[in-house]
Design an enzyme around this catalytic site. Structure first.
Site, PDB file in Angstrom:
ATOM      1  N   TYR A 144      -5.400 -82.379 -23.020  1.00 17.66           N
ATOM      2  CA  TYR A 144      -5.576 -82.902 -24.375  1.00 17.66           C
ATOM      3  C   TYR A 144      -5.307 -81.770 -25.341  1.00 17.66           C
ATOM      4  O   TYR A 144      -5.843 -80.667 -25.188  1.00 17.66           O
ATOM      5  CB  TYR A 144      -7.007 -83.422 -24.542  1.00 17.66           C
ATOM      6  CG  TYR A 144      -7.325 -83.964 -25.924  1.00 17.66           C
ATOM      7  CD1 TYR A 144      -8.157 -83.259 -26.791  1.00 17.66           C
ATOM      8  CD2 TYR A 144      -6.804 -85.174 -26.353  1.00 17.66           C
ATOM      9  CE1 TYR A 144      -8.455 -83.748 -28.053  1.00 17.66           C
ATOM     10  CE2 TYR A 144      -7.098 -85.684 -27.618  1.00 17.66           C
ATOM     11  CZ  TYR A 144      -7.928 -84.960 -28.459  1.00 17.66           C
ATOM     12  OH  TYR A 144      -8.222 -85.448 -29.710  1.00 17.66           O
ATOM     13  N   ASP A 239      -2.540 -73.619 -25.011  1.00 18.34           N
ATOM     14  CA  ASP A 239      -3.510 -74.234 -25.915  1.00 18.34           C
ATOM     15  C   ASP A 239      -4.892 -73.681 -25.543  1.00 18.34           C
ATOM     16  O   ASP A 239      -5.517 -74.157 -24.592  1.00 18.34           O
ATOM     17  CB  ASP A 239      -3.460 -75.755 -25.785  1.00 18.34           C
ATOM     18  CG  ASP A 239      -4.505 -76.414 -26.674  1.00 18.34           C
ATOM     19  OD1 ASP A 239      -4.507 -77.662 -26.746  1.00 18.34           O
ATOM     20  OD2 ASP A 239      -5.323 -75.697 -27.282  1.00 18.34           O
ATOM     21  N   LYS A 267     -12.256 -73.988 -32.562  1.00 12.72           N
ATOM     22  CA  LYS A 267     -13.659 -73.983 -32.113  1.00 12.72           C
ATOM     23  C   LYS A 267     -14.367 -72.659 -32.447  1.00 12.72           C
ATOM     24  O   LYS A 267     -14.747 -72.417 -33.577  1.00 12.72           O
ATOM     25  CB  LYS A 267     -13.710 -74.332 -30.627  1.00 12.72           C
ATOM     26  CG  LYS A 267     -13.194 -75.782 -30.362  1.00 12.72           C
ATOM     27  CD  LYS A 267     -13.272 -76.166 -28.916  1.00 12.72           C
ATOM     28  CE  LYS A 267     -12.543 -77.458 -28.646  1.00 12.72           C
ATOM     29  NZ  LYS A 267     -13.335 -78.662 -28.952  1.00 12.72           N
TER      30      LYS A 267
HETATM   31  P1  KE4 Z   1      -9.688 -80.541 -32.793  1.00  6.08           P
HETATM   32  O1  KE4 Z   1      -8.569 -81.177 -33.602  1.00  6.08           O
HETATM   33  O2  KE4 Z   1     -10.653 -81.552 -32.247  1.00  6.08           O
HETATM   34  O3  KE4 Z   1     -10.370 -79.382 -33.549  1.00  6.08           O
HETATM   35  O4  KE4 Z   1      -9.013 -79.800 -31.539  1.00  6.08           O
HETATM   36  C1  KE4 Z   1      -8.172 -80.558 -30.695  1.00  6.08           C
HETATM   37  C2  KE4 Z   1      -8.098 -79.899 -29.331  1.00  6.08           C
HETATM   38  C3  KE4 Z   1      -6.959 -79.186 -29.005  1.00  6.08           C
HETATM   39  N1  KE4 Z   1      -6.843 -78.579 -27.806  1.00  6.08           N
HETATM   40  C4  KE4 Z   1      -7.850 -78.637 -26.894  1.00  6.08           C
HETATM   41  C5  KE4 Z   1      -7.681 -77.939 -25.575  1.00  6.08           C
HETATM   42  C6  KE4 Z   1      -9.040 -79.353 -27.181  1.00  6.08           C
HETATM   43  O5  KE4 Z   1     -10.023 -79.411 -26.253  1.00  6.08           O
HETATM   44  C7  KE4 Z   1      -9.178 -79.986 -28.428  1.00  6.08           C
HETATM   45  C8  KE4 Z   1     -10.411 -80.779 -28.807  1.00  6.08           C
HETATM   46  N2  KE4 Z   1     -11.447 -80.846 -27.839  1.00  6.08           N
HETATM   47  C9  KE4 Z   1     -12.293 -82.020 -27.884  1.00  6.08           C
HETATM   48  C10 KE4 Z   1     -13.281 -81.941 -26.728  1.00  6.08           C
HETATM   49  N3  KE4 Z   1     -12.666 -82.026 -25.476  1.00  6.08           N
HETATM   50  C11 KE4 Z   1     -12.977 -82.151 -29.201  1.00  6.08           C
HETATM   51  C12 KE4 Z   1     -14.128 -83.124 -29.221  1.00  6.08           C
HETATM   52  C13 KE4 Z   1     -13.751 -84.399 -29.925  1.00  6.08           C
HETATM   53  O6  KE4 Z   1     -12.599 -84.872 -29.779  1.00  6.08           O
HETATM   54  O7  KE4 Z   1     -14.661 -84.924 -30.608  1.00  6.08           O
END
Ligand code: KE4
Length: 427
Positions: A144, A239, A267
Site C-alpha cells: 500500500y 516507500d 508518519k
Molecule cells: P498517508 O497518506 O496515510 O499519510 O500515507 C500513505 C501510506 C504510504 N505508504 C505506506 C507504506 C503506508 O503505510 C501509508 C499509510 N499507512 C496506513 C496504515 N497502514 C495509514 C492508516 C490509514 O490509512 O488510516
C-alpha cells in the site's frame, strides 16, 4: 456501557461522515463492533471518550515512536503556534528539517516536504515519470502506497481489509500503467520488468511490507530489485512511510544496505502532525518545479507546526542508543508474545522487523500476498476484541502492523503479555 456510547457516537458520526470515519481502517468493520472514540493519549496509552485507558499498539499507525504527547514535541508545537500557524513562505525550519533527513537517509541528497504519505508517493511517481519520460510503474500485490490512483491496484492496508484492493473510480488509463508482481518473488518482478523493460519509470516497493501485516523482505529480494534497475533508466523507489526513522535513522535502506533512487517518508517525521517527504538523488529531485519541469505544490507543505514537531521528534530518535533500546524491547515483545500464544488452539505465526510486528492467524510462513490472505480474519477479530476488553488496543485489521514505542515500558509489556495469554485461551 462503553461499547454502547461508542456505538451512539459512531451513529452520530455516520450521519455526516461516510462510515463515520476519515480513514476506513478506523471503522472496525473487519473486526466488528463500534469503533473506539479516543479523547486523549499519553505515553503508551490512549484514553477513550468514556475515560477508559488502553495500551496502544497502533501509535497513530506509526508516528508515535516516542509515545503519545511526548513533552518536548508538545512544547515545540506550542512554541511554534505562538508565532503563527502557516505562512505559505520559506522558513528556516524547513531547511533544518530537510538537512536532518538528508543527513540521516543514505539515498537522500535533496528532499521535498509534503503533507501526507500519499502525497509523497504520488509525487515521487510523477517525478520518476517526468525524469525517465516513461509511464508505467511496477508495484507489488498487497503493498500500500496511499490512495493515489496508480497505487489502488491490488493494494494493501484498508483496501485489503475491505476487499477492494482495486478501487472503483480508478480509470483504465491509470490502471493500465500499473504493473503488478509478487512481493518476495524476484522472478515475478524480473518477468514483468523484462516484458516492459523500456516503459517502466519506477519500481515502487515497501522495503518491509507493513500493509499485508508485516512481511519481511527475503534475502536477495531488495538487492534483486536494485540490480534490475541498475544500468537501466528505471528508478527504484523505496516507500519508507512506515519504515523511515522506524527501523533506524537510515530506515530500511540502512537496515538492509540497499540504496534506492528515491525514498518516500511520512508518519514519524511529522511528530504526529501532517508532514511527509520524498527525496533522493539531486539530479532527479532538481527536475521538480521551480528548478525543473515536473510540477508539485502544496499550501501547507513544510508547515511550521509540523516541522517543529518533526524536528523535536528527530532530536529524540537521533540520541545515541534510542533504536538499540527500542529494538531490544521489541525483541522481548516478540518473545513474550510467542510464549503467551502457546495456549491458543488455533494456528498462528509472527513476523517482526525491529519495532514492527504482526500476529497472523494462519500457520504461515507469511511471506507474500497469497500467504497473508490465508489468515483467518474472524479469529483475528475475536482476538482483537478479547484484547480490547482487557484494555489493549491493537490494529482493527489483520492486515496491519503493530507498532511499539519507546514509552512501552516493562510494566506495560507484562500487562500485554498477560492479556494475550488470556485472549489466546478464548480462541
Ligand atoms: P498517508 O497518506 O496515510 O499519510 O500515507 C500513505 C501510506 C504510504 N505508504 C505506506 C507504506 C503506508 O503505510 C501509508 C499509510 N499507512 C496506513 C496504515 N497502514 C495509514 C492508516 C490509514 O490509512 O488510516
Amino acid at each position: 456501557m462503553t461499547a454502547a456510547s461508542h456505538a451512539s457516537r459512531h451513529e452520530r458520526a455516520c450521519k455526516v461522515i461516510p462510515g463515520g470515519v476519515n480513514s476506513p481502517v478506523r471503522a472496525f468493520q473487519s473486526v466488528g463492533g463500534a469503533p473506539v472514540f479516543v479523547r486523549s493519549a499519553k505515553g503508551p496509552f490512549i484514553t477513550d471518550a468514556d475515560g477508559k485507558q488502553y495500551i496502544d499498539f497502533v501509535c497513530s499507525w506509526g508516528p508515535m515512536i516516542l509515545g503519545h504527547a511526548f513533552p518536548s514535541v508538545i512544547e515545540a508545537i506550542v512554541e511554534a503556534a505562538a508565532h503563527g500557524t502557516s505562512f505559505g513562505a520559506c522558513t528556516e525550519a524547513e531547511t533544518e528539517m530537510a538537512e536532518a533527513i538528508r543527513d540521516c537517509v543514505p539515498s537522500v541528497e535533496k528532499v521535498r516536504l509534503v503533507c501526507s504519505g500519499t502525497e509523497a508517493t504520488m509525487s515521487a511517481v510523477r517525478l520518476a515519470r517526468g525524469f525517465t519520460g516513461r509511464e508505467k510503474i511496477l508495484k507489488f500485490r498487497g503493498c500500500y502506497h496511499g490512495h493515489g490512483d496508480s497505487f489502488l491496484i491490488q493494494a494493501g492496508s484498508g483496501a485489503l481489509t475491505y476487499g477492494n484492493p482495486s478501487s472503483p473510480g480508478v480509470t483504465r488509463g491509470s490502471a493500465q500503467d500499473t504493473l503488478l508482481a509478487e512481493y518476495n518473488d524476484l522472478e515475478s518482478a524480473r518477468a514483468v520488468f523484462q516484458a516492459n523493460a523500456d516503459s517502466i519509470a519506477a519500481i515502487i516497493v515497501e522495503p518491509v511490507a507493513g500493509n499485508m501485516g508485516v512481511l519481511v523482505p527475503e534475502k536477495g529480494f531488495l538487492e534483486g530489485l536494485r540490480s534490475l534497475c541498475d544500468g537501466k533508466k528505471t528508478l527504484l523507489i523505496f516507500d519508507e512511510v512506515i519504515t523511515g526513522f522506524r527501523l533506524g535513522l537510515a530506515g530500511a535502506q540502512g537496515y538492509y544496505g540497499v540504496k534506492p533512487d528515491l525514498t518516500t517518508m511520512g508518519k514519524i517525521i511529522g511528530g504526529g502532525l501532517p508532514l511527509a517527504a520524498y527525496g533522493g538523488r539531486a539530479d532527479i529531485m532538481d527536475q521538480l518545479s521551480p528548478v525543473g519541469p515536473v510540477y508539485q505544490a502544496g499550501t501547507l507543505a513544510g508547515n511550521p507546526l509540523a516541522t517543529a514537531a518533526g524536528m523535536a521528534m528527530l532530536r529524540q530518535v537521533r540520541k545515541t542508543g534510542f533504536y538499540a533500546t527500542l529494538n531490544q524491547r521489541a525483541e522481548a515483545w516478540e518473545k513474550e508474545t510467542r510464549a503467551a500464544l502457546q495456549g491458543a488452539s488455533v494456528p498462528w505465526c509472527i513476523n517482526r522487523v525491529g519495532s514492527l510486528m504482526t500476529i497472523f492467524f494462519t500457520a504461515g510462513p507469511v511471506r507474500d500476498y497469497a500467504s497473508a490472505l490465508t489468515s483467518d480474519t474472524k479469529i483475528y477479530g475475536r482476538f482483537f476484541h478479547a484484547m480490547l476488553d482487557q484494555g489493549i488496543y491493537l490494529a482493527p485489521s489483520q492486515f496491519e502492523a503493530a507498532f511499539l514505542s519507546a514509552a512501552h515500558d516493562d510494566d506495560v509489556m507484562s500487562r500485554t503479555a498477560e492479556a494475550i495469554r488470556k485472549a489466546a485461551a478464548t480462541l
